[in-house]
Write a protein that holds these residues in place. Structure first.
Motif, short mmCIF file in Angstrom:
data_model
loop_
_atom_site.label_atom_id
_atom_site.label_comp_id
_atom_site.label_asym_id
_atom_site.label_seq_id
_atom_site.Cartn_x
_atom_site.Cartn_y
_atom_site.Cartn_z
N HIS A 3 0.80 -1.22 0.00
CA HIS A 3 0.00 0.00 0.00
C HIS A 3 0.84 1.28 0.00
CE1 HIS A 3 -3.05 -2.96 1.12
NE2 HIS A 3 -3.93 -2.09 0.69
N ARG A 4 1.82 1.37 0.89
CA ARG A 4 2.59 2.62 0.92
C ARG A 4 3.92 2.45 1.63
NH1 ARG A 4 -1.20 6.71 4.34
NH2 ARG A 4 -2.64 6.09 2.69
N THR A 64 4.13 11.14 -2.66
CA THR A 64 2.74 11.43 -3.02
C THR A 64 2.20 12.57 -2.17
OG1 THR A 64 2.48 9.06 -3.49
CG2 THR A 64 0.47 10.38 -3.31
N VAL A 87 5.10 10.29 2.31
CA VAL A 87 4.28 9.11 2.02
C VAL A 87 4.29 8.82 0.53
CG1 VAL A 87 2.01 8.04 2.29
CG2 VAL A 87 2.83 9.70 4.00
N TYR A 88 4.69 7.61 0.16
CA TYR A 88 4.71 7.17 -1.22
C TYR A 88 3.62 6.10 -1.36
CZ TYR A 88 9.32 9.39 -1.18
OH TYR A 88 10.37 10.29 -1.04
N VAL A 89 2.57 6.43 -2.07
CA VAL A 89 1.39 5.55 -2.13
C VAL A 89 1.48 4.62 -3.31
CG1 VAL A 89 -1.11 5.47 -2.35
CG2 VAL A 89 -0.05 7.27 -0.94
N ASN A 90 1.39 3.32 -3.03
CA ASN A 90 1.29 2.31 -4.08
C ASN A 90 -0.17 1.98 -4.41
OD1 ASN A 90 3.99 1.88 -4.68
ND2 ASN A 90 4.24 0.26 -3.16
#
Length: 254
Positions: free
Chosen positions: A217-218, A236, A248-251
């Motif tokens: 997810h992140r 993000t 925060v890097y959101v996948n």
């Protein structure tokens, strides 16, 4: 100056010395290299990191069952804390988080106390031993015994090894060491220990790509407010705190 040492000082009485060596056995090898002056010993039943040349600076230990940890658990911001918002605990309370740079485990403890299941990754043998002892004592304390052992597990690996071998998790949390600007005695003591005993996180930028590949997810990266983005990669979103920032890097969404 570096010296070859087992990182503990002999001289404790028989049973105590045996207890100390048993606590360190899973982590420390005779050829472990540490700076002169630092050693691990027992104090009041806890494993502590001490510097013989800096006796007034006090011992460094991991204590999940009292002091600052208890205060933050009871009176902190709960799920309103920046780290809780960053990892997404408000959206999914029982997240699985890999803390790939666990250090003394303070952020991992906050997440676990709020319901997350946290895998603590620590590569340095001395710090891993301190974490293991903190978990051991917390499992025996009435305040933490009924929940902490089920929510916090320690893995003694480098972050890069862990990110390439552990199963996927909802979130990967990274907090690579960064030179502090604060001048408080606490920061001075602990940062000196980490810079002396642990050394610099020279591979920090290399952690972002495997973390993004592992997190479902992140990825959350904790940075001082004055620091640039990890690996120069814009996140993000960022959650700003008083002294720190959570990038925060959101996948994927929750």
């Amino acid at each position: 100056m570096q010296t070859q040492t087992t990182l503990y000082r002999a001289g404790l009485e028989g049973p105590q010395q045996a207890e100390l060596e048993a606590l360190l056995a899973p982590f420390l090898l005779p050829e472990t290299t540490v700076p002169q002056g630092w050693f691990l010993t027992l104090q009041d039943g806890a494993l502590v990191l001490r510097n013989a040349d800096l006796p007034k600076q006090g011992d460094i230990l991991v204590d999940f069952a009292s002091g600052a940890a208890t205060y933050r658990r009871k009176f902190g911001g709960g799920k309103g804390e920046g780290i809780a918002k960053a990892v997404g605990l408000g959206k999914k309370p029982q997240l699985h988080v890999i803390d790939a740079t666990a250090g003394l485990g303070r952020d991992a403890f906050v997440l676990a106390s709020l319901g997350a299941h946290v895998t603590l990754v620590e590569r340095n043998p001395a710090v891993a031993a301190l974490l293991a002892d903190g978990l051991r004592r917390a499992a025996l304390d009435a305040q933490t015994a009924d929940w902490l052992p089920a929510r916090m597990q320690l893995v003694h690996l480098s972050a890069l090894q862990a990110l390439s071998t552990l199963p996927p998790a909802d979130v990967v949390f990274l907090d690579p060491m960064f030179p502090p600007r604060e001048k408080s005695a606490l920061v001075k003591k602990e940062m000196r220990a980490f810079h002396d005993v642990v050394g610099a996180d020279d591979d920090a930028d290399a952690l972002l790509a495997p973390a993004l590949a592992l997190a479902t997810h992140r990825v959350v990266v904790k940075r001082p407010g004055y620091a640039g983005f990890l690996a120069g990669q814009k996140p993000t979103m960022s959650i700003e705190g008083k002294n720190n920032r959570f990038d925060v890097y959101v996948n994927a969404g929750f």
